[in-house]
Design a protein around this motif. Structure first.
Motif, PDB file in Angstrom:
ATOM      1  N   SER A 181     -18.265  26.362 -20.273  1.00 38.30           N
ATOM      2  CA  SER A 181     -17.658  26.902 -19.087  1.00 38.30           C
ATOM      3  C   SER A 181     -17.226  25.670 -18.122  1.00 38.30           C
ATOM      4  CB  SER A 181     -18.347  28.000 -18.067  1.00 38.30           C
ATOM      5  OG  SER A 181     -18.490  28.914 -19.239  1.00 38.30           O
ATOM      6  N   VAL A 182     -15.978  25.849 -17.457  1.00 40.46           N
ATOM      7  CA  VAL A 182     -15.755  24.814 -16.523  1.00 40.46           C
ATOM      8  C   VAL A 182     -15.082  25.701 -15.181  1.00 40.46           C
ATOM      9  CG1 VAL A 182     -14.063  23.218 -15.824  1.00 40.46           C
ATOM     10  CG2 VAL A 182     -15.053  23.130 -18.208  1.00 40.46           C
ATOM     11  N   ARG A 183     -15.520  25.258 -14.004  1.00 37.48           N
ATOM     12  CA  ARG A 183     -15.260  25.968 -13.029  1.00 37.48           C
ATOM     13  C   ARG A 183     -14.085  25.063 -12.306  1.00 37.48           C
ATOM     14  NH1 ARG A 183     -16.582  29.940  -9.290  1.00 37.48           N
ATOM     15  NH2 ARG A 183     -16.616  29.708  -7.072  1.00 37.48           N
ATOM     16  N   ILE A 184     -12.978  25.749 -12.124  1.00 39.43           N
ATOM     17  CA  ILE A 184     -11.844  25.032 -11.470  1.00 39.43           C
ATOM     18  C   ILE A 184     -11.472  25.705 -10.205  1.00 39.43           C
ATOM     19  CG2 ILE A 184     -10.269  26.345 -13.019  1.00 39.43           C
ATOM     20  CD1 ILE A 184      -8.377  24.149 -12.948  1.00 39.43           C
ATOM     21  N   THR A 185     -10.961  24.949  -9.119  1.00 37.95           N
ATOM     22  CA  THR A 185     -10.503  25.430  -8.015  1.00 37.95           C
ATOM     23  C   THR A 185      -8.939  25.182  -7.706  1.00 37.95           C
ATOM     24  OG1 THR A 185     -10.931  25.750  -5.428  1.00 37.95           O
ATOM     25  CG2 THR A 185     -11.695  23.420  -6.682  1.00 37.95           C
ATOM     26  N   LEU A 186      -8.350  25.931  -7.462  1.00 37.14           N
ATOM     27  CA  LEU A 186      -6.851  25.717  -7.034  1.00 37.14           C
ATOM     28  C   LEU A 186      -6.305  26.516  -5.783  1.00 37.14           C
ATOM     29  CD1 LEU A 186      -6.970  27.330 -10.104  1.00 37.14           C
ATOM     30  CD2 LEU A 186      -5.126  25.564 -10.115  1.00 37.14           C
ATOM     31  N   THR A 187      -5.408  26.127  -5.065  1.00 35.09           N
ATOM     32  CA  THR A 187      -4.886  26.903  -3.904  1.00 35.09           C
ATOM     33  C   THR A 187      -4.325  28.224  -4.582  1.00 35.09           C
ATOM     34  OG1 THR A 187      -2.741  26.077  -4.233  1.00 35.09           O
ATOM     35  CG2 THR A 187      -4.290  24.787  -2.735  1.00 35.09           C
TER      36      THR A 187
END
Length: 173
Positions: free
Chosen positions: A22-28
């Motif tokens: 799992s990878v947690r990614i943040t974007l607008t």
């Protein structure tokens, strides 16, 4: 001491070079709702053992404190010990709806901006010297609407509330 513990955790976490887990990614909001979904089919085909946790948030989450593993942002992060990479060139433009321009006319000179209303960003998510100069052209009372949402800004411009700055990638579409 806390910062050092986070640094050790990041180094240890990077030891496994297999692309799985799992990878947690943040974007607008606009990137998370309009851009990322178009890339997911190819991503999951290339990396079937990967699982994404997507945090759509216009605030900059703290990568050092592991609030997210990857951040896709429009500006360089302030934290110096992060690995950064420019992935795309992103341009902004001044936009208005056709209906707004039919009602108010197209500004032709800088002085014309004082006769128009402006839709802008809340300074907690987007502040730039260029945006501040543009807001001064309109005048303080002409900035009718501020938002912390990129999608909200785009939709407000589309609804004819005023002129506004938004990303060309989304507005041109």
């Amino acid at each position: 001491m806390t910062e050092e513990a986070y640094a050790i955790e990041r180094i240890a976490g990077g030891a496994n070079q297999r692309l799985e887990g799992s990878v947690r990614i943040t974007l607008t909001d606009l990137m998370g709702s309009r851009w990322l979904p178009t890339k997911l089919p190819e991503f999951y085909q290339r990396f079937p053992a990967m699982h994404l946790e997507v945090a759509v948030d216009n605030r900059s989450l703290d990568l050092v404190r592991r609030e997210a593993d990857i951040a896709i942002r429009f500006a360089r992060p302030q934290q110096l010990d992060l690995v950064t990479r420019r992935s795309i060139s992103f341009h902004y433009g001044l936009y208005a709806s056709k209906e707004y321009l039919q009602r108010h006319g197209r500004p032709k000179k800088l002085q014309d901006f004082t006769q128009h209303t402006f839709v802008s960003y809340d300074e907690t998510i987007f502040r730039s010297a260029t945006l501040r100069r543009l807001e001064k052209l309109f005048g303080q009372h002409q900035v009718l609407h501020r938002s912390t949402s990129n999608a909200g800004i785009l939709e407000t411009i589309k609804q004819g509330v005023g002129l506004g700055v938004t990303g060309c990638y989304f507005a041109d579409a």
